[in-house]
Structures are given as structure tokens and as C-alpha cells.
Design a protein around this motif. Structure first.
Motif, PDB file in Angstrom:
ATOM      1  N   SER A 186       0.815  -1.217   0.000  1.00  0.00           N
ATOM      2  CA  SER A 186       0.000   0.000   0.000  1.00  0.00           C
ATOM      3  C   SER A 186       0.849   1.268   0.000  1.00  0.00           C
ATOM      4  O   SER A 186       0.738   2.095  -0.919  1.00  0.00           O
ATOM      5  N   PRO A 187       1.717   1.485   1.000  1.00  0.00           N
ATOM      6  CA  PRO A 187       2.532   2.702   0.962  1.00  0.00           C
ATOM      7  C   PRO A 187       3.545   2.693  -0.171  1.00  0.00           C
ATOM      8  O   PRO A 187       3.856   3.758  -0.726  1.00  0.00           O
ATOM      9  N   ALA A 188       4.050   1.510  -0.519  1.00  0.00           N
ATOM     10  CA  ALA A 188       5.017   1.437  -1.623  1.00  0.00           C
ATOM     11  C   ALA A 188       4.389   1.931  -2.920  1.00  0.00           C
ATOM     12  O   ALA A 188       4.979   2.740  -3.652  1.00  0.00           O
ATOM     13  N   ALA A 189       3.184   1.463  -3.232  1.00  0.00           N
ATOM     14  CA  ALA A 189       2.508   1.870  -4.463  1.00  0.00           C
ATOM     15  C   ALA A 189       2.206   3.361  -4.457  1.00  0.00           C
ATOM     16  O   ALA A 189       2.415   4.065  -5.459  1.00  0.00           O
ATOM     17  N   LEU A 190       1.731   3.875  -3.319  1.00  0.00           N
ATOM     18  CA  LEU A 190       1.374   5.290  -3.250  1.00  0.00           C
ATOM     19  C   LEU A 190       2.595   6.192  -3.400  1.00  0.00           C
ATOM     20  O   LEU A 190       2.551   7.199  -4.117  1.00  0.00           O
ATOM     21  N   TYR A 191       3.692   5.838  -2.747  1.00  0.00           N
ATOM     22  CA  TYR A 191       4.880   6.692  -2.832  1.00  0.00           C
ATOM     23  C   TYR A 191       5.568   6.593  -4.196  1.00  0.00           C
ATOM     24  O   TYR A 191       6.089   7.599  -4.697  1.00  0.00           O
ATOM     25  N   LEU A 192       5.580   5.430  -4.821  1.00  0.00           N
ATOM     26  CA  LEU A 192       6.164   5.348  -6.162  1.00  0.00           C
ATOM     27  C   LEU A 192       5.325   6.147  -7.147  1.00  0.00           C
ATOM     28  O   LEU A 192       5.861   6.804  -8.047  1.00  0.00           O
ATOM     29  N   ALA A 193       4.005   6.090  -6.984  1.00  0.00           N
ATOM     30  CA  ALA A 193       3.133   6.886  -7.859  1.00  0.00           C
ATOM     31  C   ALA A 193       3.344   8.378  -7.615  1.00  0.00           C
ATOM     32  O   ALA A 193       3.487   9.163  -8.560  1.00  0.00           O
ATOM     33  N   ALA A 194       3.370   8.777  -6.348  1.00  0.00           N
ATOM     34  CA  ALA A 194       3.548  10.191  -6.028  1.00  0.00           C
ATOM     35  C   ALA A 194       4.888  10.705  -6.537  1.00  0.00           C
ATOM     36  O   ALA A 194       4.994  11.858  -6.978  1.00  0.00           O
ATOM     37  N   ALA A 195       5.908   9.852  -6.498  1.00  0.00           N
ATOM     38  CA  ALA A 195       7.250  10.249  -6.923  1.00  0.00           C
ATOM     39  C   ALA A 195       7.402  10.303  -8.431  1.00  0.00           C
ATOM     40  O   ALA A 195       8.402  10.811  -8.935  1.00  0.00           O
ATOM     41  N   GLY A 196       6.424   9.766  -9.171  1.00  0.00           N
ATOM     42  CA  GLY A 196       6.462   9.865 -10.622  1.00  0.00           C
ATOM     43  C   GLY A 196       7.128   8.714 -11.340  1.00  0.00           C
ATOM     44  O   GLY A 196       7.576   8.883 -12.480  1.00  0.00           O
ATOM     45  N   VAL A 197       7.191   7.544 -10.717  1.00  0.00           N
ATOM     46  CA  VAL A 197       7.665   6.375 -11.455  1.00  0.00           C
ATOM     47  C   VAL A 197       6.691   6.143 -12.609  1.00  0.00           C
ATOM     48  O   VAL A 197       5.484   6.010 -12.404  1.00  0.00           O
ATOM     49  N   GLY A 198       7.229   6.080 -13.814  1.00  0.00           N
ATOM     50  CA  GLY A 198       6.398   6.194 -15.005  1.00  0.00           C
ATOM     51  C   GLY A 198       5.350   5.131 -15.208  1.00  0.00           C
ATOM     52  O   GLY A 198       4.252   5.406 -15.680  1.00  0.00           O
ATOM     53  N   HIS A 199       5.682   3.884 -14.840  1.00  0.00           N
ATOM     54  CA  HIS A 199       4.721   2.806 -15.053  1.00  0.00           C
ATOM     55  C   HIS A 199       4.809   1.817 -13.903  1.00  0.00           C
ATOM     56  O   HIS A 199       5.888   1.327 -13.569  1.00  0.00           O
ATOM     57  N   LEU A 200       3.659   1.536 -13.307  1.00  0.00           N
ATOM     58  CA  LEU A 200       3.567   0.578 -12.215  1.00  0.00           C
ATOM     59  C   LEU A 200       2.744  -0.623 -12.653  1.00  0.00           C
ATOM     60  O   LEU A 200       1.685  -0.468 -13.267  1.00  0.00           O
ATOM     61  N   VAL A 201       3.229  -1.808 -12.328  1.00  0.00           N
ATOM     62  CA  VAL A 201       2.471  -3.043 -12.500  1.00  0.00           C
ATOM     63  C   VAL A 201       2.150  -3.541 -11.100  1.00  0.00           C
ATOM     64  O   VAL A 201       3.062  -3.796 -10.290  1.00  0.00           O
ATOM     65  N   LEU A 202       0.868  -3.668 -10.786  1.00  0.00           N
ATOM     66  CA  LEU A 202       0.414  -4.042  -9.445  1.00  0.00           C
ATOM     67  C   LEU A 202      -0.175  -5.443  -9.490  1.00  0.00           C
ATOM     68  O   LEU A 202      -1.104  -5.707 -10.260  1.00  0.00           O
ATOM     69  N   ALA A 203       0.359  -6.337  -8.664  1.00  0.00           N
ATOM     70  CA  ALA A 203      -0.050  -7.743  -8.695  1.00  0.00           C
ATOM     71  C   ALA A 203      -0.577  -8.186  -7.338  1.00  0.00           C
ATOM     72  O   ALA A 203       0.106  -8.037  -6.319  1.00  0.00           O
TER      73      ALA A 203
END
Length: 252
Positions: free
Chosen positions: A41-58
Motif C-alpha cells: 500500500s505505501p510502496a505503491a502510493l509513494y512510487l506513484a507520487a514520486a512519478g515512477v512512469g509505469h507501475l504493474v500491481l499484482a
């Protein structure tokens, strides 16, 4: 970057260790997060907030009321939904510029290999030790960095395994005999912020790795005792007899 991006990421760009070039690297990066519970949960939110261009969530699970005590990417209205769908909504609400894709089903080794080969870093945010071992093996085979976190009761730990480095151990070097499958939050409990702390550190290490800054937790395990609020850092060396990475030479 356009003007809106320069404003959004301005506090990153101020950092001399990151700056404009580092933020561009983040925007061009791809990360796979396996597990969307307390760590993911926090990992996904912080990577998104930081602007990592593409996230794959499994994650193949659905949101349960008992998750809400610690899994902050999900809300009460999400009970019964796939965790992937709930997390995607949260990520898009936070930063609609980030590309995000969900994997809602159990993935076999071949499917995981395909996903891991296409990203720059994998974050292991699961509490399933069979999946942990599989992710570790595939990351070693593909040469993909793995950021591993774990937490239970009042304790947590984080490490980075980077098979591109000749001196990097792997997850099996840390747990050569495996781990008790019953040793999970569901069976032993977890203080809510502990997973938040560990998941946030996972995000920090992933960002450092993607942007090429700082010293990673590679060859070290950071351990938290939240009851005493004490941290320890222990060295971890590659096991030459490890069945996973012992025969690997690493890459430059």
C-alpha cells in the motif's frame, strides 16, 4: 517535462542528488509491486507520487474488513473488490500521469518471468514464502533488482538484492532453509504502522535504485524493533553454496 510536471516534482528537482536528470529517470522507469497489503500500500502510493512512469500491481486477493487496519491503499467502500482495482483507483487519484496496470490472477513462473523481464525493479510486498522464493529466483535469472520487505507483530526488515552486482546476496542467502508458512500477520498479528514504515523504506530504496543515487541496502538487512523503536543493520554476504545465486557471477 512540461510545466505541470516541473511543479509537481519540484521538491525532487531541488535535491542535488536527484535533480532534473534523476526525475527523468523515474518518469521513464517501470516497477512491479507484488502484494498490495500492508507493505504494498505505501510502496505503491509513494512510487506513484514520486512519478515512477509505469507501475504493474499484482495481487489475487480481495479487500476484507480486517485489511483496513493497515492496508492504507484500500478504503471501507472497497471491501469485496479486487485489491488491484482498489489500488489502481488510489494510484490514479494521486497521480493520473502514472501508467498503471493490474494483475489479478495467480501467476505461474512463466508469466512472472515475462513481467519481471519488462521492469526495472521488483518490490516483494507479499507474506507468502513460496512466492518470495519464486520472485527471488526469477530476479536472479533475469538480473532484475529485488527490494524485499517483511513485517510481523512489532518487527520489520528490509533488504535489496541486486543480481547485477557480483557481491550481492539473494533472498535465499538470507533464508537458506525457507521460513514457516504459518509465521504471518494473519496468525500472529501486526501493529499497523510497522508495515507502513517498512513499505515506505521499500519505496525509498526503489527510488534510489531507479534514479541512481545514494547507497542501497544491498548486502545489508535493516531490522526494526518497533516496541523499543530500535534499528539494527546487519551485513549479509553472498553464500557461495546458495542454490539460487551461488553460481552467478553478477553483471557490470
Amino acid at each position: 517535462m512540461d510545466d505541470d510536471q516541473l511543479l509537481r516534482y519540484s521538491r525532487h528537482i531541488m535535491l542535488k542528488e536527484l535533480g532534473y536528470p534523476g526525475q527523468l529517470r523515474l518518469l521513464e522507469s517501470r516497477a512491479l509491486i507484488v502484494g498490495l497489503g500492508g507493505l504494498g500500500s505505501p510502496a505503491a502510493l509513494y512510487l506513484a507520487a514520486a512519478g515512477v512512469g509505469h507501475l504493474v500491481l499484482a495481487d489475487f486477493d480481495t479487500v476484507d474488513a480486517s485489511n483496513l487496519q493497515r492496508q492504507i491503499v484500500h478504503g471501507t467502500a472497497d471491501i469485496g473488490r479486487h485489491k488491484v482495482d482498489s489500488a489502481i483507483d488510489a494510484v490514479r487519484g494521486l497521480n493520473p500521469e502514472v501508467g498503471v496496470r493490474g494483475l489479478r490472477e495467480h501467476l505461474d513462473a512463466e508469466a512472472l518471468m515475462t513481467e519481471i523481464s519488462a521492469v526495472d525493479v521488483v518490490l516483494d510486498c507479499t507474506d507468502n514464502f513460496v512466492i518470495r522464493d519464486t520472485l527471488n529466483r526469477l530476479c536472479v535469472e533475469t538480473g532484475t533488482p529485488l527490494v524485499s520487505g517483511a513485517a510481523i507483530r512489532f518487527d520489520g526488515q528490509v533488504s535489496v538484492f541486486d543480481p547485477r552486482r557480483a557481491d550481492s546476496p539473494c533472498y535465499r542467502c538470507l533464508y537458506p532453509e525457507g521460513t514457516d508458512e504459518d509465521d504471518t500477520c494473519s496468525n500472529r498479528g501486526i501493529l499497523a504502522p510497522v508495515v507502513g514504515i517498512i513499505g515506505t523504506i521499500q519505496a525509498t530504496e526503489a527510488l534510489k535504485l531507479l534514479a541512481g543515487m545514494g547507497e542501497l541496502l544491498c548486502g545489508r538487512v535493516l531490522i526494526l524493533d518497533a516496541l523499543r523503536m530500535e534499528w539494527r543493520s546487519i551485513r549479509l554476504r553472498r553464500d557461495p553454496d546458495c542454490p539460487i545465486c551461488g553460481g552467478q557471477n553478477g553483471a557490470v
